[in-house]
Design a protein around this motif. Structure first.
Motif, PDB file in Angstrom:
ATOM      1  N   UNK A 102     -18.846  51.483  -9.379  1.00  0.00           N
ATOM      2  CA  UNK A 102     -20.041  50.791  -8.942  1.00  0.00           C
ATOM      3  C   UNK A 102     -20.117  50.781  -7.539  1.00  0.00           C
ATOM      4  N   UNK A 103     -20.980  51.130  -6.471  1.00  0.00           N
ATOM      5  CA  UNK A 103     -21.146  51.412  -5.255  1.00  0.00           C
ATOM      6  C   UNK A 103     -21.258  49.950  -4.358  1.00  0.00           C
ATOM      7  N   UNK A 104     -20.747  49.798  -3.533  1.00  0.00           N
ATOM      8  CA  UNK A 104     -20.436  48.614  -2.673  1.00  0.00           C
ATOM      9  C   UNK A 104     -21.390  49.006  -1.370  1.00  0.00           C
ATOM     10  N   UNK A 105     -22.266  48.081  -1.027  1.00  0.00           N
ATOM     11  CA  UNK A 105     -23.191  48.288   0.109  1.00  0.00           C
ATOM     12  C   UNK A 105     -23.191  47.281   0.987  1.00  0.00           C
ATOM     13  N   UNK A 106     -23.460  47.672   2.451  1.00  0.00           N
ATOM     14  CA  UNK A 106     -23.526  46.352   3.543  1.00  0.00           C
ATOM     15  C   UNK A 106     -24.845  46.005   3.400  1.00  0.00           C
ATOM     16  N   UNK A 107     -25.074  45.014   4.463  1.00  0.00           N
ATOM     17  CA  UNK A 107     -26.255  44.362   4.459  1.00  0.00           C
ATOM     18  C   UNK A 107     -27.388  45.493   4.823  1.00  0.00           C
TER      19      UNK A 107
END
Length: 650
Positions: A102-107
């Motif tokens: 699963x991709x982890x994204x910043x704000x």
């Protein structure tokens, strides 16, 4: 908040399922719970290392590529019963995992890492393998049962145990298959699974049906190319290669014509043919994963089309473009920008401003200062380059600011408006000339009318004819000027038509210019072949001759004889008007037939709008002829024009 993080960390660490986090382009292992380290056969020292450094044995396996795929696309990747070879206690062992990347994204929504959730299904896969093996053994045992009934009692207990294991394995297998089906149905993209031996669709979700525009009954349980025949020609061979090679096929923005809901429709699709291997390593199916990107592609094409139109418009208008960075002072211009200034590539703003006319050197600074408030730049300046004519340049630009209102950059255009400025000046000069030329006869006419009004009650028989003649001459002059203006207007609008007929050119020259003949100031002498017939607009040709004769009278008043010549030139005829006047300077000859040009530019000798010869040239050219002049100072002038004779009159 800290307590929440501690709870979350405790949940991850205490999870019996492997969970680990990969961050950054170097794929650094940022987090790995105890279950992960146990599955990898590693200790906590791998945390902080690049993924391949932590698990060197996976080099050549697909996991690094899959992680980078998720990082690049931002789309999750899910795997069912995938094989992984791991180094455990110094031995390379094979395991099977069902996992999700699963991709982890910043704000800001930027992908910064990937988190993996995994389940060890090695036992399940091996159980399935054992089930297959044990089934074969059961067949062999059944054959032996007929001969060795006595062994049946001894093996009943073992068989019962085996049946329990088989039942449990079957249950787990059904559970895994159920999860797989749910994963397909809930996936946010189109998925279709096609069996290898007969190309029958075994699984598909609603998004795939939406993608191809078909009903479930048309595809589910049927051969894929029976359901989507329009794609078979292009993609059936590709799918066959995937079955044969075991290598996935990726397509980016593939263009297809699909029959959606009964109508052909052009679509663009990103899709992959992913081979699915059985436990023996053979390709048992192909999983098709697709995303409809038609809207994105069409939007990009529309943007590209708009950009191309803008580019063509800029090129057609010969506009130069530039980008000025306020912080660095860097100025980047287009090829046309550099061509306009003629200073080569990489020229800076200060160098350009140094070439401005001294009276315009301050305009750039003023425009940029005003742009702090308006965000727009507009000004015109004269540009001087040694050895070249002066140029007028127009600058237009938009200024971009940061969040604090500081200027970042300027994107703008520059256009060479020298010709426009010359035309504008020419227009102003023409208005001035027209006003001056009309003012004189109007003033005279007004004075004549005022005298006539005064004489209405007490006519003066001596003065009355002179006043009438003066008013008539003024009216003729006004009519001549207005006619010139109307003729030019018709030329500009393309409304000057020709009414051609056969007529005798000699007769026209004999009868033209009655006003000159009656005045007695000049003698018109006709020379050449007076019998020539031409097919032309007699009225317009008379207008040309009258204008040329009037010019001879105005510009050569001392030449009392004006010679009208007719000469045959094969299929053309040449008409000339020659005087013995002062002639015309050589530098003025190329411009005599230009609009608004007057040989006497100051207007001190003769009057006129500078339109007569321009109109004559247009009339002659519309007849398919040419107009010209031969003159030298002190030797008179010879204006001439040619006309096609036309077909011979029967």
């Amino acid at each position: 908040m800290i307590l929440d993080k501690e709870i979350l960390a405790g949940l991850i660490e205490g999870s019996p399922y492997p969970i680990y986090l990969i961050l950054g382009d170097e794929l650094r292992v940022a987090l790995a719970n105890a279950a992960t380290l146990k599955a990898w056969g590693k200790d906590a020292s791998v945390i902080g290392k690049p993924f391949l450094a932590a698990l060197p044995e996976i080099d050549g396996q697909p996991f690094e590529a899959l992680l980078r795929q998720v990082m690049a696309t931002g789309e999750a990747y899910h795997a069912i019963n995938d094989r992984a070879d791991l180094m455990i206690d110094g031995q390379l062992k094979t395991f099977y995992y069902t996992f999700s990347y699963q991709p982890v994204k910043d704000a800001d929504g930027k992908v910064i890492g990937v988190v993996c959730y995994a389940t060890d299904v090695t036992q399940l896969v091996e159980s399935a393998t054992n089930i297959s093996r044990m089934g074969l053994e059961a067949v062999e045992n059944n054959e032996r049962l007929a001969a060795i009934n006595e062994a049946l009692a001894a093996s009943n207990e073992e068989l019962a145990t085996t049946n329990e294991e088989l039942t449990e394995s079957t249950r787990l297998l059904e559970l895994s298959e159920g999860r797989f089906r749910n994963l397909i149905q809930q996936a946010p993209f189109a998925i279709c699974v096609i069996r290898a031996n007969d190309l029958v669709v075994t699984e598909l979700n609603d998004r795939y049906l939406e993608l191809v525009g078909k009903e479930r009954a048309q595809l589910d349980g049927n051969p894929i190319w029976d359901g989507v025949p329009e794609a078979a020609e292009a993609y059936a061979p590709i799918m066959e290669r995937v079955f044969q090679s075991g290598k996935a096929f990726f397509a980016k923005e593939a263009e297809l014509i699909l029959i959606r809901n009964g109508s052909p429709e052009q679509v663009f699709i990103d899709f992959v043919y992913e081979p699915v291997n059985d436990l023996s390593g053979n390709v048992s199916a192909v999983m098709v994963v697709g995303i409809d990107v038609s809207e994105k592609v069409r939007t990009r094409h529309a943007i590209e089309e708009v950009e191309e139109r803008i580019r063509l418009a800029v090129e057609a208008a010969e506009i130069g473009t530039y980008d000025l960075n306020y912080s660095t002072g860097e100025l980047v211009g287009s090829a046309r920008f550099n061509e306009i200034f003629g200073l080569g590539n990489g020229v800076d703003r200060e160098t350009i401003i140094d070439h401005y006319h001294p009276d315009d050197a301050h305009l750039s600074a003023l425009a940029h200062e005003e742009a702090k408030k308006t965000g727009r730049i507009f000004y015109e300046a004269r540009y001087i380059r040694e050895g070249f004519p002066l140029k007028w340049l127009r600058f237009q630009a938009k200024v971009y600011f940061d969040a604090n209102g500081n200027r970042l950059r300027t994107l703008g255009t520059v256009m060479d408006i020298t010709v426009y400025k010359a035309l504008q000046q020419q227009k102003d000069d023409f208005i001035s000339i027209a006003s001056h030329e009309l003012k004189t006869p109007l003033t005279t006419l007004k004075a004549s009318l005022q005298l006539l009004v005064r004489m209405r009650e007490n006519p003066n028989t001596v003065l009355f004819p002179k006043v009438i003649d003066q008013a008539s001459r003024s009216m003729d002059k006004i009519t001549e000027l207005v006619d010139d203006l109307l003729n030019v207007s018709k030329i500009n609008q393309g409304h000057v038509g020709l009414k051609k007929n056969w007529f005798n050119l000699g007769d026209l020259l004999e009868k033209c210019c009655i006003h000159v003949r009656e005045s007695g100031s000049h003698e018109l002498i006709l020379e050449g072949d007076k019998s020539l017939m031409v097919f032309a607009d007699e009225h317009r040709i008379d207008q040309v001759v009258v204008n040329l004769v009037n010019n001879a009278v105005k510009y050569a008043p001392a030449s009392k004889q004006i010679f009208l010549g007719i000469k045959s030139l094969g299929e053309m005829v040449k008409v000339s008007v020659r005087d013995n006047g002062p002639g015309i300077p050589a530098d003025k000859l190329p411009h005599l037939f230009d609009r608004y040009f007057r040989a006497d530019e100051m207007g001190t000798q003769v009057s006129g709008l500078g339109l007569g010869l321009f109109i004559c040239a247009d009339i002659v050219q519309r007849h398919g002829g040419e107009i010209g002049v031969e003159s030298k100072p002190g030797e008179g002038s010879n204006f001439y024009f040619t006309l096609p004779l036309g077909e011979k009159k029967e």
